[in-house]
Design an enzyme around this catalytic site. Structure first.
Site, short mmCIF file in Angstrom:
data_model
loop_
_atom_site.label_atom_id
_atom_site.label_comp_id
_atom_site.label_asym_id
_atom_site.label_seq_id
_atom_site.Cartn_x
_atom_site.Cartn_y
_atom_site.Cartn_z
N SER A 232 0.84 -1.20 0.00
CA SER A 232 0.00 0.00 0.00
C SER A 232 0.88 1.26 0.00
CB SER A 232 -0.94 -0.06 1.20
OG SER A 232 -1.95 0.90 1.12
N ASP A 455 -8.82 -3.96 -6.41
CA ASP A 455 -8.40 -3.33 -5.15
C ASP A 455 -8.98 -1.92 -5.09
OD1 ASP A 455 -7.07 -2.29 -2.94
OD2 ASP A 455 -5.08 -2.82 -3.63
N HIS A 484 -6.87 -6.12 -0.54
CA HIS A 484 -5.79 -5.13 -0.47
C HIS A 484 -4.60 -5.75 0.22
CE1 HIS A 484 -3.90 -1.25 -0.37
NE2 HIS A 484 -3.86 -1.22 0.94
#
Length: 539
Positions: A232, A455, A484
């Site tokens: 991320s 995502d 995710h």
């Protein structure tokens, strides 16, 4: 002797660091002072190393986990000034193949960041206990750390944690003018609180400093070149690292990539995220509708939406347990947009509530008082880094226009996301221009990008953009899936590419894809929740 050696190493590192900057400098990349400061700090860290020992909460941790600290400058332009300590954790490589017990040579340290900004990777090394990570844990020292501002690493705070969990709260998808004024006032107060509590240190919580800290950590670990996995937000400052220090890279994994285009950092990335969450919310409702025989929430996505709205309206009238209102409901179901293993639990809680039992919803959506300090700290770091990193609109009319327009087609997360970021409109620290992430042919070793096609937290376009900007990178896509963070997850195909890269340096010749992992199975009865630590918002 030690001072002379330190000076020599600092000079070599400085030349390497300066060589990483294109002639004339790239847009948003600072001048040589910060690069020189990074080289000096890395040289000191290499000389000092990391003195690992017992972790402060060792009574709760397996004995193989060790902790230590690494000093980094608060301001890299002044490396001899104030220092802060980053807390680092490690589990040494096991050297044993989990399948046949044969000895495996050590390949170095694998450093991990879970994202955020504000995510804490201190307990990452414990993943080596899981079957899917054992081959990697055999070859690498697994290293986690708390980035600057997070946890025990010069923790940042913007308000009293006792006041962080406000509940029950509303969550209007189409807020009134009076509610908007209220949220503007709250955003201004929050920004003032950050400035008051952090003082002059506030401006030093940035993605560029996170990238520099990573190079100092590399040196402290005794690694000539870095092996890194970022998830991320960790992909964004990992990409900054690759741009600033390409010759320091050994292998890098970018899992669920942030779009690094400077024009999208961070205001437009958040708008993109809100749009993507609407699609993922639709995926969840379709799944619930397919299992109507279990949950009784409707056999079409529209009927499931109606059931959700019934619960929202009821909670607005009478919060569940006095703590769970529409805001807490929305927060709980936002987690389901990140991870589909939450789907059965959330659907079961919604179903139980409509049948007269609010307890599962209270358990899943209610604020946890014991987690307030950690959550407040994560929120403070998230806000500071994103606000410091880039320009934001300073006129609320721009926010109002963009989010009102988007909420017409994507109401699920749009305004909640806007309120989370609105302090950046009133931020007391000068904003920067984001660096231009880019590497040319041959500058960077081949790196691996992993992405799920649906995502929501980091939309797939970000992976495509990062792939375009990092020459020689290879993208592996999990098709028709939206979890995710997919490294080490339930998809054996994805994990095969991860293992081949980290263990053998082997990548596909070109972009590759994997079929989606199996959908979650419905749970007709209450079942233990997934690890709630994974619910922290990441980007």
């Amino acid at each position: 002797m030690r001072a002379a050696a330190l000076s020599s190493v600092a000079g070599a590192l400085l030349l390497t660091a300066l060589a990483a900057v294109p002639a004339g400098g790239a847009p948003g990349v600072p001048g040589p002072a910060e690069l020189r400061g990074t080289a000096v700090a890395a040289a000191r860290a290499e000389a000092a190393g990391v003195e690992f020992g017992t972790c402060s909460d060792a009574q709760d941790m397996p004995g193989s986990l060790q902790c230590g600290t690494v000093k980094v400058p608060l301001d890299y332009a002044h490396p001899d000034g104030r220092q802060i300590s980053l807390t680092v954790s490690r589990v040494r490589a096991t050297h044993r193949d989990p399948h046949d017990g044969h000895r495996v040579p050590r390949q170095g340290a694998l450093v991990y960041n879970p994202g955020g900004p504000g995510g804490d990777g201190l307990y990452f090394p414990l993943v080596g206990l899981l079957p899917k990570w054992k081959r990697i844990a055999a070859a690498y020292d697994l290293v986690g750390y708390s980035p600057r501002g997070v946890g025990r690493s010069a923790p940042l705070s913007c308000q009293d944690p006792e006041h962080f969990f406000k509940g029950p709260t509303p969550a209007p998808t189409h807020p009134s003018e009076s509610y908007k004024r209220e949220r503007v006032a709250q955003a201004k107060a929050y920004a003032r609180g950050c400035a008051r509590r952090a003082g002059d240190t506030l401006r030093h919580y940035t993605s560029l400093n996170n990238a520099r800290d990573l190079d100092v950590l590399r040196a402290a670990l005794g690694e000539d070149r870095l092996t890194f996995m970022g998830a991320s937000y960790g992909t964004y400052f990992g990409a900054l690292y690759a741009t600033l220090f390409p010759s320091h890279v050994r292998r890098m994994v970018f899992d669920s990539a942030v779009n690094p285009d400077p024009a999208r950092i961070w205001y437009r990335n958040n708008l993109d995220q809100s749009a993507a969450f609407e699609s993922r919310w639709a995926d969840f409702r379709q799944w619930v509708a397919r299992h109507d025989h279990v949950y009784g929430l409707g056999d079409t996505p529209e009927e499931v939406q109606h059931s959700y709205e019934r619960v929202r309206a009821a909670l607005a009238e009478r919060p569940a347990g006095g703590r769970v209102g529409p805001g807490q409901l929305q927060g709980a179901f936002l987690q389901a947009g990140y991870y589909d293993d939450y789907w059965p639990h959330r659907a079961q809680a919604l179903s139980a509530y409509l049948k007269g039992d609010p307890q599962p919803l209270i358990d899943q959506a209610g604020p946890i008082a014991e987690a307030a300090a950690e959550a407040e700290n994560a929120s403070a770091v998230y806000t500071a880094v994103e606000c410091n990193d880039a320009p934001w609109p300073t006129d609320f009319r721009v926010w109002d226009r963009d989010n009102t327009r988007l909420a017409r087609v994507a109401p699920f997360e749009t305004w909640d996301n806007a309120w989370a970021n609105l302090p950046c409109a009133y931020w007391p620290v000068p904003r920067r221009q984001p660096p231009d992430v880019w590497t040319g042919p041959g500058e960077l070793p081949h790196v691996l990008i992993l992405a799920a096609e649906r995502d929501a937290a980091t939309p797939y376009a970000g992976a495509l953009e990062l792939h375009r900007r990092l020459s020689g990178s290879v993208l592996v896509t999990e098709r028709d899936a939206g979890t995710h963070g997919i490294a080490g997850g339930p998809n054996a195909c994805v994990n095969g590419y991860l293992d081949a890269y980290l263990l053998e340096g082997r990548l596909p010749v070109r972009r590759a894809s994997c079929a989606p992992h199996p959908e979650p199975r419905p749970l007709p009865e209450p079942d233990p929740l997934p690890d709630r630590q994974r619910a922290a918002r990441t980007r």
